[in-house]
Scaffold this active site. Structure first.
Site, PDB file in Angstrom:
ATOM      1  N   GLY A 152       0.786  -1.230   0.000  1.00 23.21           N
ATOM      2  CA  GLY A 152       0.000   0.000   0.000  1.00 23.21           C
ATOM      3  C   GLY A 152       0.815   1.277   0.000  1.00 23.21           C
ATOM      4  N   GLU A 153       2.131   1.201   0.246  1.00 18.03           N
ATOM      5  CA  GLU A 153       2.936   2.412   0.358  1.00 18.03           C
ATOM      6  C   GLU A 153       3.379   2.902  -1.015  1.00 18.03           C
ATOM      7  OE1 GLU A 153       6.078   2.101   3.275  1.00 18.03           O
ATOM      8  OE2 GLU A 153       4.979   0.519   4.320  1.00 18.03           O
ATOM      9  N   ALA A 154       3.268   4.214  -1.239  1.00 20.10           N
ATOM     10  CA  ALA A 154       3.563   4.814  -2.545  1.00 20.10           C
ATOM     11  C   ALA A 154       5.018   4.606  -2.962  1.00 20.10           C
ATOM     12  CB  ALA A 154       3.236   6.303  -2.510  1.00 20.10           C
ATOM     13  N   LYS A 156       7.056   2.171  -2.189  1.00 31.51           N
ATOM     14  CA  LYS A 156       7.279   0.784  -2.587  1.00 31.51           C
ATOM     15  C   LYS A 156       6.719   0.528  -3.981  1.00 31.51           C
ATOM     16  CE  LYS A 156       7.322  -1.200   2.084  1.00 31.51           C
ATOM     17  NZ  LYS A 156       6.717  -2.214   2.998  1.00 31.51           N
ATOM     18  N   ILE A 157       5.518   1.054  -4.229  1.00 32.03           N
ATOM     19  CA  ILE A 157       4.897   0.884  -5.544  1.00 32.03           C
ATOM     20  C   ILE A 157       5.749   1.545  -6.618  1.00 32.03           C
ATOM     21  CG2 ILE A 157       2.879   1.465  -6.950  1.00 32.03           C
ATOM     22  CD1 ILE A 157       1.200   1.307  -4.396  1.00 32.03           C
TER      23      ILE A 157
END
Length: 393
Positions: A152-154, A156-157
């Site tokens: 869910g973390e930006a 990481k994405i």
């Protein structure tokens, strides 16, 4: 012994002969019971030996390691490396995550998303294990995003999508001017998928608006309209879906209890067999071996009761039973027969034997907490009982 012989003997001798014959008959019964006990023991030994033969110590460590990984990806991978099931190298860890069955896709995403240098390198290596050559961008993106679950973390994405774009462009040179184009268009595809398939979005984007929103992203030039149209139609026809975790492990991420028990069969000879039991989601699952993916039987713990019991032949016994056998003739359950077909069980009770008194107490306590109560059960039971009483008058 013929009847004539009894008449040739006096009364005392007749009584002695009758007693000898009675004892002989009793002894034969004892011998038959002993043979049955021996068969039970032989079956248990065969089960244990076969189980131990099939599951090596290394396999047991692998099962434990996957379970640890699914609960905590970082600690689980450390355990796998410590047990030398995975080498402490980027290539080995990436290959394990890519090719091993039974790993949680959420846990894989968490591990790949970590910002440690080693994890970032594993992510890059993991992406290269996908073959994107000659595949349209949305097909490659589906393949990539289905192999794990995006965290869910930006940040990481962002790292994951950068790695994807870089590998896609290396597999398909000349499709885009640079990796930034692929990166931006990949996010545009994900946004399009949400807009087209989310019920809360009323105004669905048209193909023209999708082409318009992606103008100038190809190093200042436009991505060819036929490619964008093809991407739009593909997404509209087939929704991007978030991958679910593997069915065989999801129910047992954190079972209430698991372990070996002896279970008494419901057949004519009431044999005891060693089974691996998993208590989860108000059900008792049992397997022939810990490596089995499908349970041999399932006992829903609804409207049942449990108690400790004494058995002369087996120690540490307990029993799951119906609260009122007269109302419900058999326990609701399902199992597989010798041919692999799913059939309904026909048990009035289930009897088990634990290895130790402590294990017995734990099983009884855990199962008792897991037994659920159907609120309509008492109403139906009372109605059936009243009907029985009325019919008996």
């Amino acid at each position: 012994m013929s009847e004539e012989l009894f008449f040739e003997l006096d009364e005392n001798e007749n009584q002695m002969l009758k007693e000898i014959l009675r004892r002989k008959s009793s002894l034969l019964d004892d011998i038959e019971r002993l043979k049955e006990d021996i068969r039970d023991v032989d079956d248990e030994i065969d089960q244990i030996e076969e189980s131990e033969d099939r599951i090596s110590p290394q396999q047991k460590q692998l099962i434990a390691g996957k379970k640890k990984f699914n609960q905590d990806s970082k600690k689980g991978m450390a355990y796998l490396i410590e047990c030398e099931l995975v080498k402490n190298s980027v290539a080995s860890v990436a290959s394990f995550l890519f090719s091993t069955n039974g790993l949680s896709k959420t846990a894989i995403g968490d591990y790949l998303g970590e910002r440690d240098d080693f994890n970032v390198d594993v992510l890059k290596e993991y992406v290269t294990l996908h073959d994107f050559k000659d595949k349209q961008l949305d097909i490659a993106l589906r393949q990539f995003l289905w192999s794990f679950r995006l965290p869910g973390e930006a940040q990481k994405i962002d790292r994951m999508m950068e790695s994807f774009a870089s590998h896609y462009c290396s597999c398909n040179p000349g499709v885009f001017s640079n990796t930034d184009t692929c990166y931006v268009l990949s996010f545009s595809i994900i946004m399009l998928n949400t807009s087209l398939h989310n019920p809360s979005v009323r105004d669905k984007p048209s193909v023209e608006s999708f082409i318009s929103m992606n103008r100038g992203i190809n190093d200042g030039k436009d991505v060819p309209s036929p490619l964008l149209t093809s991407l739009y139609n593909s997404i509209k026809k087939n929704e991007f879906k978030v991958p679910e975790d593997d069915d065989e492990i999801t129910p047992f991420f954190n079972p209430d209890k698991e372990g070996w028990l002896l279970k008494q069969g419901g057949g004519r000879y009431k044999t005891w067999k060693r089974r691996w039991f998993v208590l989860s989601d108000n059900c008792l699952f049992y397997f022939e071996y810990t490596s089995d993916k499908e349970p041999k039987g399932i006992i829903p713990l609804e409207n049942l009761q449990i108690r400790e019991m004494h058995d002369q032949r087996k120690p540490n016994c307990f029993e799951i039973y119906l609260p009122d056998v007269a109302l419900l003739q058999t326990i609701k359950c399902a199992k597989t027969d010798s041919e692999g077909r799913i059939v309904e069980g026909k048990h009035l009770t289930y009897k088990f034997s634990a290895a130790t008194p402590k294990d017995q107490d734990q099983w009884v306590s855990c199962i008792r907490k897991s037994i659920s109560k159907d609120p309509y059960y008492d109403m139906i039971a009372a109605r059936k009982k009243k009907k029985q009483l009325d019919n008996g008058r």
